[in-house]
Design an enzyme around this catalytic site. Structure first.
Site, PDB file in Angstrom:
ATOM      1  N   GLY A   1       1.039  -0.858   0.215  1.00  9.84           N
ATOM      2  CA  GLY A   1      -0.068  -0.263  -0.365  1.00  9.84           C
ATOM      3  C   GLY A   1       0.696   1.216   0.293  1.00  9.84           C
ATOM      4  O   GLY A   1       1.268   2.961   0.541  1.00  9.84           O
ATOM      5  N   SER A   2       2.557   1.204  -0.046  1.00  8.31           N
ATOM      6  CA  SER A   2       2.852   2.474  -0.791  1.00  8.31           C
ATOM      7  C   SER A   2       1.928   3.092  -1.210  1.00  8.31           C
ATOM      8  O   SER A   2       2.434   4.901  -1.518  1.00  8.31           O
ATOM      9  CB  SER A   2       4.409   2.472  -0.974  1.00  8.31           C
TER      10      SER A   2
ATOM     11  N   LEU B   1      -9.208  -8.050 -13.237  1.00  2.00           N
ATOM     12  CA  LEU B   1     -10.849  -7.090 -13.483  1.00  2.00           C
ATOM     13  C   LEU B   1     -11.924  -7.856 -14.452  1.00  2.00           C
ATOM     14  O   LEU B   1     -10.648  -7.319 -16.108  1.00  2.00           O
ATOM     15  CB  LEU B   1     -10.601  -6.141 -13.745  1.00  2.00           C
TER      16      LEU B   1
ATOM     17  N   ASN C   1      -4.604   2.593 -13.323  1.00  2.00           N
ATOM     18  CA  ASN C   1      -4.038   1.682 -12.640  1.00  2.00           C
ATOM     19  C   ASN C   1      -2.598   1.790 -12.943  1.00  2.00           C
ATOM     20  O   ASN C   1      -2.091   3.050 -13.180  1.00  2.00           O
ATOM     21  CB  ASN C   1      -3.940  -0.100 -13.528  1.00  2.00           C
TER      22      ASN C   1
ATOM     23  N   HIS D   1       1.899   0.877 -13.050  1.00  2.00           N
ATOM     24  CA  HIS D   1       2.466  -0.317 -13.794  1.00  2.00           C
ATOM     25  C   HIS D   1       4.288  -0.264 -13.589  1.00  2.00           C
ATOM     26  O   HIS D   1       4.772   0.683 -14.551  1.00  2.00           O
ATOM     27  CB  HIS D   1       1.903  -1.168 -15.039  1.00  2.00           C
TER      28      HIS D   1
ATOM     29  N   LEU E   1      -4.391  -6.700 -19.872  1.00  2.00           N
ATOM     30  CA  LEU E   1      -3.836  -7.017 -18.665  1.00  2.00           C
ATOM     31  C   LEU E   1      -2.288  -5.821 -19.679  1.00  2.00           C
ATOM     32  O   LEU E   1      -2.458  -5.437 -20.000  1.00  2.00           O
ATOM     33  CB  LEU E   1      -2.624  -8.251 -18.709  1.00  2.00           C
TER      34      LEU E   1
HETATM   35  C1  GRF Z   1       4.095  -1.254  -6.732  1.00  2.00           C
HETATM   36  O1  GRF Z   1       5.153  -1.258  -7.775  1.00  2.00           O
HETATM   37  C2  GRF Z   1       2.280  -1.144  -8.444  1.00  2.00           C
HETATM   38  O2  GRF Z   1       3.624  -0.186 -10.150  1.00  2.00           O
HETATM   39  C3  GRF Z   1       2.302  -2.023  -8.783  1.00  2.00           C
HETATM   40  O3  GRF Z   1       2.588  -3.209  -7.700  1.00  2.00           O
HETATM   41  C4  GRF Z   1       3.320  -2.441  -7.039  1.00  2.00           C
HETATM   42  C5  GRF Z   1       2.483  -2.543  -5.442  1.00  2.00           C
HETATM   43  O4  GRF Z   1       3.128  -1.513  -4.281  1.00  2.00           O
HETATM   44  N1  GRF Z   1       1.189  -3.006  -9.555  1.00  2.00           N
HETATM   45  P1  GRF Z   1       2.699  -0.881  -3.561  1.00  2.00           P
HETATM   46  O5  GRF Z   1       1.577  -2.021  -2.709  1.00  2.00           O
HETATM   47  O6  GRF Z   1       1.834   0.374  -3.523  1.00  2.00           O
HETATM   48  O7  GRF Z   1       3.324  -0.446  -2.518  1.00  2.00           O
END
Ligand code: GRF
Length: 198
Positions: free
Chosen positions: A11-12, A92, A106, A108, A143
């Site tokens: 969840g960063s 999804l 999203n 990525h 995706l």
């Molecule tokens: C991140 O690297 C994001 O790009 C990917 O999943 C990871 C999630 O990290 N989709 P966090 O949970 O937000 O720390």
């Protein structure tokens, strides 16, 4: 701008969005945080910040459609403008995407369309690219494939491992998600085919 956050882990990115709202850098409100994993650290953080939180463990549902229907029911009650995937490790389905058409985002950890799917940073290191980064994009039924809102780049060094590159990219992710959301919040944008035009 009302945001619903979906996450599965650390969840960063959610935390970065929360902090940006707190310091006045993002004109938005987080209206609910939902996890499909009961033990996700992100849901604990959300609870600590005082948000409405929901845990809907996909393993407790007979099939994907049943889980998604319940996620949609919870989301609809929160009336979000955007559904923000922040490390949500579930694909999804088409009906979910259609329900929030062009309102799901999203992030990525690669410069899409390079290295979609899992372990994007390891894929980048293995391929030997000299530059990588992150992409904030709208979610469609494929995706890591929808129209791109924003990208940020980082260098890839000879000595990088997947972990060192992931840390460099993550730093940019936190800024990129906030920047993308703020651009969308400001309005005056449209989607034409694959292009998000501001
Ligand atoms: C991140 O690297 C994001 O790009 C990917 O999943 C990871 C999630 O990290 N989709 P966090 O949970 O937000 O720390």
């Amino acid at each position: 701008m009302r945001l619903a956050i979906l996450l599965s882990g650390r969840g960063s990115n959610f935390e970065a969005i929360h902090e940006a709202i707190q310091r006045g850098a993002l004109d938005a409100e987080i209206v609910c945080v939902l996890s499909n994993r009961p033990g996700a650290a992100g849901i604990g953080k959300a609870h600590g910040f005082g948000y409405e939180t929901h845990v809907l463990d996909h393993k407790a549902f007979p099939h994907r459609a049943a889980h998604e229907a319940e996620v949609l029911r919870v989301l609809d009650e929160a009336r979000p403008d955007f559904v923000v995937l922040a490390g949500y490790m579930r694909l999804l389905g088409a009906s979910f995407v259609a329900h929030y058409h062009q309102r799901i985002l999203n992030i990525h950890p690669s410069l899409l369309p390079a290295f979609p799917g899992v372990d994007a940073q390891a894929q980048a290191v293995a391929y030997g690219v000299k530059v990588s980064g992150c992409t904030v994009h709208f979610v469609d039924e494929h995706l890591d494939a929808g129209p791109i809102v924003i990208q940020r780049t980082v260098p890839v060094y000879d000595g990088d491992s997947a972990d060192t590159l992931a840390a460099r990219i993550l730093h940019e992710e936190h800024a990129a998600y906030v920047e993308a959301l703020q651009k969308l919040a400001a309005g005056n944008w449209r989607i034409e085919g694959r292009k998000v035009i501001f």
